[in-house]
Motif scaffolding. Structure first.
Motif, short mmCIF file in Angstrom:
data_model
loop_
_atom_site.label_atom_id
_atom_site.label_comp_id
_atom_site.label_asym_id
_atom_site.label_seq_id
_atom_site.Cartn_x
_atom_site.Cartn_y
_atom_site.Cartn_z
N ILE A 22 0.84 -1.20 0.00
CA ILE A 22 0.00 0.00 0.00
C ILE A 22 0.87 1.26 0.00
O ILE A 22 0.60 2.23 -0.72
N PHE A 23 1.95 1.21 0.77
CA PHE A 23 2.85 2.36 0.83
C PHE A 23 3.52 2.61 -0.52
O PHE A 23 3.65 3.76 -0.96
N LEU A 100 4.32 11.54 11.36
CA LEU A 100 3.68 11.31 10.08
C LEU A 100 2.65 12.40 9.77
O LEU A 100 2.35 12.66 8.60
N ALA A 101 2.12 13.06 10.79
CA ALA A 101 1.28 14.24 10.55
C ALA A 101 2.11 15.34 9.90
O ALA A 101 1.64 16.06 9.02
N GLY A 102 3.38 15.44 10.34
CA GLY A 102 4.28 16.41 9.72
C GLY A 102 4.52 16.09 8.25
O GLY A 102 4.58 16.99 7.40
N VAL A 103 4.63 14.79 7.93
CA VAL A 103 4.77 14.38 6.53
C VAL A 103 3.54 14.79 5.73
O VAL A 103 3.64 15.30 4.61
N ALA A 104 2.36 14.60 6.32
CA ALA A 104 1.11 14.95 5.64
C ALA A 104 1.02 16.45 5.37
O ALA A 104 0.51 16.87 4.32
N VAL A 105 1.52 17.26 6.29
CA VAL A 105 1.49 18.71 6.09
C VAL A 105 2.36 19.10 4.89
O VAL A 105 1.98 19.93 4.07
N GLY A 353 -1.25 5.24 2.65
CA GLY A 353 0.19 5.01 2.65
C GLY A 353 0.84 5.50 3.92
O GLY A 353 1.74 4.85 4.48
N ILE A 354 0.39 6.66 4.42
CA ILE A 354 0.94 7.20 5.66
C ILE A 354 0.59 6.29 6.84
O ILE A 354 1.43 6.01 7.70
N VAL A 355 -0.66 5.81 6.88
CA VAL A 355 -1.06 4.88 7.95
C VAL A 355 -0.26 3.58 7.85
O VAL A 355 0.20 3.04 8.86
N SER A 356 -0.06 3.09 6.62
CA SER A 356 0.71 1.85 6.43
C SER A 356 2.15 2.02 6.89
O SER A 356 2.73 1.12 7.51
N MET A 357 2.72 3.20 6.61
CA MET A 357 4.08 3.46 7.07
C MET A 357 4.14 3.45 8.60
O MET A 357 5.12 2.94 9.18
N GLU A 358 3.10 3.95 9.24
CA GLU A 358 3.07 3.95 10.71
C GLU A 358 2.99 2.53 11.25
O GLU A 358 3.67 2.18 12.22
N TYR A 364 8.28 -2.80 13.35
CA TYR A 364 9.74 -2.85 13.42
C TYR A 364 10.23 -2.45 14.81
O TYR A 364 11.09 -3.12 15.40
N PHE A 365 9.68 -1.38 15.35
CA PHE A 365 10.13 -0.87 16.65
C PHE A 365 9.91 -1.88 17.76
O PHE A 365 10.79 -2.11 18.59
N ILE A 366 8.71 -2.48 17.83
CA ILE A 366 8.43 -3.37 18.96
C ILE A 366 9.27 -4.65 18.88
O ILE A 366 9.52 -5.28 19.91
#
Length: 375
Positions: A22-23, A100-105, A353-358, A364-366
């Motif tokens: 999706i991303f 990711l909100a910053g990416v959206a802006v 795509g932004i949600v998928s990236m999150e 990955y982080f956990i």
């Protein structure tokens, strides 16, 4: 008490790969946006100068990222140290939501190459509430990365740097409480300016207060939702008792919110609009019913001991608080002159795509960083 550890395991799971696909599709639309302009992938217009990239990715996305803020209020302001095991996962969610909100802006702003002007004092419009939102959100993203830095330092064994960060962490914690209080209320102030263009079911001078209260109980519901999902799939320590206590706080905040919300609509004489049989009325009733029902359930102590009940209530609250913001910014907004808005395929895919990236970053982080306590 066990220390946080990476959950380990494969990164390239089916969920990760689907999100990755999706991303990749969203990258095509992002490329089209930056090459041909915002109009090539968006249905935004002079009547609707922002769409789901702001309403969903930023206004709702940053509210999703208020789990860290909400937990900080409990742990550091009200000195409830027992909730500390929930802080790091909540902080991680906040980090993703705001970054990711910053990416959206960047994607949403027409002349994105001039975004740096926001941070230049001689270009600032000090009368604009959006300036305060932009500066606070930008600063809070930096604060979140600093608050989360001990996790990276633990991973890489940088003990001296971790000790130093812990000594000065109180500064970032204080900023991490101040900044969301400012910009989450200001996101409500933005729509106060809309005046008669916003339906009376949502327009009120109390919008800043309602946005602030709702972002806090939404933050708690995200903590419950995230923990419930993770514990069902990974061998982490179950925190049902703590989540039940958090849910009690959440129910109390919802009660305060609903009393203010309905008292305001009644006093202004607009409650009848909710029963007019149109889209605005249905959306108003739906968003509040999805709060009222879980609130009533969570006020019963026995229900707060049931992990499944906590999860379902959290889902309802997340959907309701999200719908409230969507109603305020898009559904209840009518600029007049025949303007209409529905997101284009490109807008939808970029948001997905932004949600998928999150989600990929979360997985990955956990698995590679010490976020959760293993069971």
């Amino acid at each position: 008490m066990k220390a946080e550890q990476p959950l380990e395991g494969k990164i390239l799971t089916p969920t990760f790969l689907i999100c990755g696909l999706i991303f990749l599709i969203s990258l095509i639309f992002m490329a089209k946006r930056f090459i041909y302009g915002i109009g090539a992938v968006s249905n935004m217009s002079d009547g609707y100068p922002w769409g789901i990239w702001i309403a969903f990715d930023v206004v709702i996305g940053t509210a999703f990222g208020c789990g860290g803020y909400a937990m900080a209020l409990l742990v550091y302001v009200f000195n409830k140290g027992e909730y500390h095991p929930l802080v790091r996962p909540a902080l991680m969610t906040s980090l993703f939501g705001y970054s990711l909100a910053g990416v959206a802006v960047v994607i949403d702003v027409g002349r994105y190459w001039q975004l740096y002007n926001i941070f230049l004092p001689w270009h600032m419009n000090l009368n604009s509430v959006l300036l305060e939102v932009a500066l606070c959100v930008g600063a809070y993203v930096a604060v979140l990365w600093m608050e989360f830095s001990p996790t990276f330092l633990t991973k890489f064994g940088a003990d001296k740097a971790k000790v130093f960060m812990n000594k000065i962490m109180f500064v970032f914690i204080a900023l991490g409480i101040l900044l969301p209080t400012m910009h989450q209320s200001s996101l409500g102030t933005v729509m106060v300016v809309a005046g008669s263009k916003l339906s009376p079911l949502w327009w009120t001078p109390l919008l800043p207060l309602l946005f602030l209260i709702s972002c806090i109980f939404l933050g708690y519901s995200i903590v419950v939702f995230e923990s419930s999902i993770t514990v069902s799939r990974y061998p982490i320590h179950e925190e049902t008792d703590l989540l039940g206590k958090v849910s009690a706080v959440m129910a109390g905040l919802i009660a305060i919110y609903l009393m203010i919300r309905f008292a305001d609509v009644v006093i202004r004489g607009h409650l009848s609009l909710a029963f007019r049989g149109d889209v605005n009325g249905y959306m108003f009733l739906l968003e509040n019913l999805m709060l009222l029902i879980p609130m009533g359930i969570l006020f019963i102590p026995a229900n707060r001991k049931n992990a499944r009940v906590l999860f379902l209530c959290a889902v309802s609250i997340v959907l309701s608080a999200s719908l409230y913001r969507l109603n305020t910014y898009i559904i209840g907004f009518d600029p007049g002159n025949g303007w209409h808005y529905f997101p284009a395929v490109g807008e939808i895919f970029i948001s997905l795509g932004i949600v998928s990236m999150e989600i990929m970053a979360f997985l990955y982080f956990i698995k590679r960083l010490p976020i959760y306590r293993r069971s």
